[in-house]
Design an enzyme around this catalytic site. Structure first.
Site, mmCIF file in Angstrom:
data_model
loop_
_atom_site.group_PDB
_atom_site.id
_atom_site.type_symbol
_atom_site.label_atom_id
_atom_site.label_comp_id
_atom_site.label_asym_id
_atom_site.label_seq_id
_atom_site.Cartn_x
_atom_site.Cartn_y
_atom_site.Cartn_z
ATOM 1 N N GLU A 61 0.747 -1.322 0.059
ATOM 2 C CA GLU A 61 0.071 -0.129 0.059
ATOM 3 C C GLU A 61 0.792 1.348 -0.194
ATOM 4 O OE1 GLU A 61 -2.416 -3.342 1.549
ATOM 5 O OE2 GLU A 61 -0.562 -2.678 1.962
ATOM 6 N N PHE B 283 -9.072 -2.052 0.364
ATOM 7 C CA PHE B 283 -10.255 -1.913 1.427
ATOM 8 C C PHE B 283 -9.494 -0.688 2.261
ATOM 9 C CE2 PHE B 283 -10.903 -6.317 0.693
ATOM 10 C CZ PHE B 283 -12.151 -6.358 0.660
ATOM 11 N N ASP C 9 -9.813 -0.230 5.192
ATOM 12 C CA ASP C 9 -8.981 -0.849 6.514
ATOM 13 C C ASP C 9 -7.679 -0.992 6.029
ATOM 14 O OD1 ASP C 9 -11.506 -1.915 8.276
ATOM 15 O OD2 ASP C 9 -11.830 -1.846 5.960
ATOM 16 N N PRO D 150 -1.016 1.459 5.923
ATOM 17 C CA PRO D 150 0.631 1.392 5.548
ATOM 18 C C PRO D 150 0.723 2.268 4.526
ATOM 19 C CG PRO D 150 -0.408 -0.948 5.544
ATOM 20 C CD PRO D 150 -1.501 0.138 5.720
ATOM 21 N N HIS E 101 -12.632 -5.162 6.827
ATOM 22 C CA HIS E 101 -13.139 -5.047 5.400
ATOM 23 C C HIS E 101 -14.291 -4.064 5.535
ATOM 24 C CE1 HIS E 101 -10.845 -8.902 5.490
ATOM 25 N NE2 HIS E 101 -10.787 -8.408 4.148
#
Length: 690
Positions: A411, A434, A436, A440, A480
Site C-alpha cells: 500500500e 479496502f 482498512d 500502511p 473490511h
C-alpha cells in the site's frame, strides 16, 4: 557488478571537485561560526562530499535525482550556487526550493538545464518510493513513446544506510527489481543513525541486505575517495542509462560534522570516533592526490581561500535577503484546478440506469481512451478479476498489462509512487483494496503527497486518484468494513470525494482526473451494486462522456416544505455516502419537515450551502457512518454551530456509529453498531418535538 577502475579522471575534474569540496567545507564552517544567525536546523555534507560530487557530475538535464538532507554537495555539483542554498538555510522568501518553508538541503527543482528534483521530505527512507515512482513513470513514457529524450534518463535516489532498514525502502527495491526500472539507489554509509551505531541498528550493510532482490545489481565504493567514486559512479550511471536496469551503489563515507545543528557531535561521539572519521576527510584525500600528481600547492591554497571568500559573500547576501511575507503562508496548499463548474450532460435523453461500480469503470475507460498518460494499478485490479468488487473489470483486457496491472501487497508503494509518476507528467489512478488497509500508505500520503505542492512552492502538485472501497454492510467484519474519512480529512493538502450515486461518481471521477491535486475517492462498497435494501437510487441514468461535476458542490436531494420551514417545524440532515439513504428513508416519516443535503465531497466542503440551509431551518443533524467521537462529523457540527449560532433553535446534533474499535462481523452486532433510518428517525422526532 564488479568495480573495474581503469579510466584516469582528468585534472580539470579533480580541481573542480576540490573547489566544490572547499566550498562545502567553508559553508559548514561559516554556519558553525554563526550559530546565532543559522537558527533553523540544518545538516551539511562534511565527510560525504566525494561520492556526492562524483554522482552529481554524471547527471544530465534529462535525469532526476532525489538528494536527502545531507546532500548539499550533490546540489553544488549539479549547479546550484551557495547563495541559493543559503536562502533556504535562512528560510528566505527567494529560497528557490520552498520559498522559506522547508529545511536546508530539502530541494525541489524543475530547472530545465539541470537534473530535476521532486519535493524532499525529512522522513528518512521515504524518498525511495516517490523516486522509484519517477523511474516507473519514465519507463512508462518510453514504453509508449510519449516523449523523446536526447539521453535516456537516469534516476538517482540518495539515502543513508541506516534508513535502509525502513520497510518502505524494501517496497521500493522490490518494485524496482521486479519491473527493471532505470534507477540507482545511492546508499551513503557513515556508520551512524543519529546516535545509533551500525551495530545497534542492522545485521549488515546495504550491499549485503539487497543481495536477496533478484534483478538488482550492486556495487561497493570508498565514498571518501573522489577518484574511485567518480569512476564507479560513471560506470553505474552508464550502466543504467544503457541497460535500463536498477542498481544499488553502497558508498562508505564518514561523518565529520554534526548529525544536525540541533544534534551536535559532542552529544554522542567520543574523540576516538571523531579522529577516525576526520582521518578520511574527502577534501584532504583529494588534496594529497592532487599534490602527488603534480598539482601546484599554491593553486590549491588559492582555491581554498577563494572558496571561503565566495561562501562568506553568499552568506552576507543571504542574510540581507527578504523574509517571506506573512500573507504568503496560505499559498500553494492546492494547485488551481480548471474544474470549477458543472458541465456536460448529466441525464442524456434515452439513457439507461447504471450501478455505481459501472459508472467508475466507464469513466476510467473514457479517460484512458482519451489520455495515454493515464494508467491504473493496485492489488487485483488486473485482467484476471478486475478488482475484488469487479470495480475495474474489462479495463485490463482493453488497455493491456502495461496500463492496467496488479501490484504486490504494498500500500505504501501504491500510494507513494504516484508522487513520482505525477512529477514526470503521468496521471496514475491507483487502488487500495479496502479502506482498512490504507494505513500502511498513510505515511506516504501525509509526508510526501500532501506536502509536495506546499513545500515545493507550487512546483510539484501531485496529480493522482486514489480509489478506496469503504464502509460496512452484510457482515464484512472488522478488517473490511471500516470508515477512515476523519483520518483522511485531517491531512491538509489532499481532496476527498464520497459519492452516493452513479452520476455523481462518474462526474467526480472526471473532475478528479483533471484536477492537478491529489484526490482520494471513497467508494462505499454497499452502494457499488445497490445490493443493500433501500439503495436502489444509487443507480442513475449514466451521464454523457462530457459530464464533469466539480468538487465542493453539495446538493439538496430532499427539499422541505416551505410552509413547514417558515413555521419553524423543519430540520436539516447533512450527510454523505450511505448516510444519504438512511436520511431519505427516515425523511418519509415526517411529511415535508426534513431536508437532506448530500455533501458529495468532504474536501473541499460546501459550507456555504450548509450554513445557508441551517439558517433557514434552525435545526441540524450531521449524519455519518463513522464512529462519532472526534470525527469529521463532530468537527463540522462545531463549525456549523459557530457560523449559524444566532439562527439555531437547538444545538447541532451528530449521529454516527457506536464508538467501538472495529465493526463486528456478526450481523446483529453490526446492526447495533451502525446508524440506520430507524435510529435517525427517532433522533429527528426528538429534535422536532423540542
Amino acid at each position: 557488478m564488479e568495480n573495474t577502475l581503469h579510466e584516469k579522471v582528468s585534472q580539470d575534474i579533480l580541481l573542480k571537485a576540490y573547489n566544490h569540496m572547499m566550498l562545502a567545507k567553508a559553508m559548514a564552517d561559516i554556519y558553525e561560526e554563526n550559530r546565532n544567525i543559522c537558527k533553523y536546523v540544518h545538516s551539511t555534507s562534511r565527510g560525504h562530499e566525494a561520492i556526492q560530487l562524483a554522482t552529481a557530475y554524471q547527471l544530465k538535464k534529462e535525469d532526476w535525482v532525489s538528494p536527502y538532507y545531507r546532500d548539499e554537495s550533490i546540489l553544488l555539483g549539479i549547479g546550484f550556487e551557495p547563495y541559493q542554498l543559503m536562502l533556504q538555510l535562512l528560510a528566505k522568501a527567494d529560497d528557490p526550493f520552498s520559498g522559506g518553508r522547508s529545511y536546508y538541503s530539502h530541494p525541489s527543482s524543475r530547472d530545465e538545464n539541470m537534473p530535476k528534483i521532486i519535493h524532499q521530505s525529512s522522513a528518512t527512507g521515504m524518498q525511495t518510493i516517490p523516486t522509484t515512482g519517477v523511474a516507473q513513470g519514465i519507463k512508462y513514457i518510453q514504453d509508449f513513446e510519449l516523449q523523446q529524450f536526447e539521453n535516456n534518463p537516469v534516476v538517482v535516489c540518495s539515502l543513508g544506510d541506516n534508513s535502509v532498514t525502513e520497510g518502505e525502502v524494501s517496497e521500493a527495491l522490490q518494485f524496482a527489481a521486479l519491473h527493471q526500472l532505470p534507477i540507482i539507489f545511492l546508499v551513503q554509509d557513515n556508520e551512524w543513525g543519529i546516535s545509533v551505531t551500525k551495530e545497534e541498528a542492522r545485521t549488515c550493510d546495504a550491499y549485503d541486505f539487497v543481495a536477496g532482490f533478484t534483478g538488482l545489481s550492486r556495487m561497493r565504493v570508498d565514498g571518501t575517495d573522489f577518484t574511485e567514486s567518480f569512476e564507479v559512479m560513471k560506470k553505474a550511471v552508464d550502466f543504467v542509462r544503457t541497460e535500463r536496469k536498477p542498481l544499488v551503489v553502497c558508498a562508505k563515507t564518514v561523518l565529520i560534522g554534526h548529525h544536525t545543528s540541533g544534534v551536535r557531535r559532542e552529544f554522542y561521539r567520543d574523540e576516538e570516533d571523531l579522529t577516525k572519521h576526520r582521518a578520511k576527510d574527502p577534501g584532504e584525500i583529494l588534496r594529497n592526490q592532487l599534490l602527488e600528481s603534480g598539482a601546484d600547492e599554491e593553486l590549491l591554497k588559492q582555491i581554498t581561500k577563494k572558496a571561503r571568500l565566495e561562501a562568506e559573500e553568499a552568506f552576507q547576501r543571504a542574510q540581507n535577503a527578504e523574509d517571506p511575507k506573512p500573507e504568503t503562508v496560505m499559498q500553494h496548499i492546492f494547485a488551481p484546478t480548471p474544474i470549477t463548474e458543472e458541465v456536460g450532460t448529466r441525464e442524456p435523453a434515452g439513457g439507461e440506469k447504471i450501478v455505481m461500480v459501472d459508472a467508475a469503470i466507464h469513466a476510467i475507460q473514457e479517460i484512458m481512451w482519451k489520455h495515454p498518460e493515464a494508467l491504473l494499478y493496485g492489488q487485483d485490479v488486473g485482467e484476471r478479476i478486475g478488482g475484488v468488487f469487479r470495480e475495474t473489470v474489462t479495463l485490463g483486457k482493453k488497455f493491456g498489462s502495461k496500463r492496467v496491472f496488479n501490484t504486490a501487497i504494498q500500500e505504501a508503494y501504491i500510494i507513494g509512487s504516484t508522487t513520482g509518476m505525477s512529477a514526470v507528467g503521468l496521471k496514475p489512478i491507483v487502488e487500495v483494496q479496502f479502506a482498512d488497509y490504507i494505513y500502511p500508505g498513510i505515511n506516504q500520503l501525509i509526508t510526501e503527497i500532501s506536502k509536495s505542492n506546499y513545500l515545493s512552492n507550487g512546483k510539484f502538485p501531485v496529480s493522482n486518484i486514489i480509489r478506496v472501497p469503504i464502509g460496512a454492510y452484510g457482515g464484512g467484519g472488522p478488517y473490511h468494513s471500516g470508515s477512515v474519512e476523519s483520518i483522511l480529512a485531517n491531512i491538509k493538502g489532499i481532496k476527498i470525494a464520497y459519492p452516493s450515486n452513479a452520476a455523481d461518481f462518474k462526474g467526480l471521477l472526471k473532475a478528479a482526473y483533471y484536477d492537478p491535486n491529489p484526490v482520494v475517492m471513497l467508494e462505499h462498497k454497499g452502494l457499488y451494486w445497490s445490493k443493500v435494501p433501500g439503495t436502489e437510487d444509487a443507480k442513475t441514468i449514466e451521464p454523457a462522456e462530457d459530464y464533469i461535476l466539480p468538487f465542493g458542490k453539495g446538493k439538496i436531494i430532499i427539499e422541505a416544505d416551505k410552509n413547514e420551514v417558515e413555521k419553524g417545524r423543519s430540520l436539516l440532515v447533512v450527510t454523505y455516502g450511505m448516510g444519504v439513504y438512511w436520511a431519505k428513508e427516515a425523511a418519509k416519516n415526517f411529511n415535508g419537515k426534513v431536508e437532506v443535503i448530500d455533501l458529495r465531497t468532504l474536501i473541499p466542503l460546501d459550507e456555504k450551502l450548509v450554513f445557508e440551509r441551517v439558517k433557514a431551518h434552525g435545526k441540524c443533524i450531521v449524519l455519518t457512518e463513522e464512529q462519532l467521537n472526534n470525527s469529521f462529523a463532530e468537527a463540522f457540527a462545531h463549525r456549523i454551530s459557530k457560523n449559524c449560532f444566532k439562527y439555531l433553535d437547538a444545538p447541532v446534533e451528530t449521529m454516527g456509529s457506536l464508538d467501538t474499535p472495529a465493526v463486528p462481523i456478526n450481523l446483529i452486532l453490526e446492526k447495533e453498531m451502525l446508524p440506520n433510518a430507524e435510529k435517525l428517525a427517532a433522533k429527528i422526532e426528538e429534535m422536532l418535538k423540542n
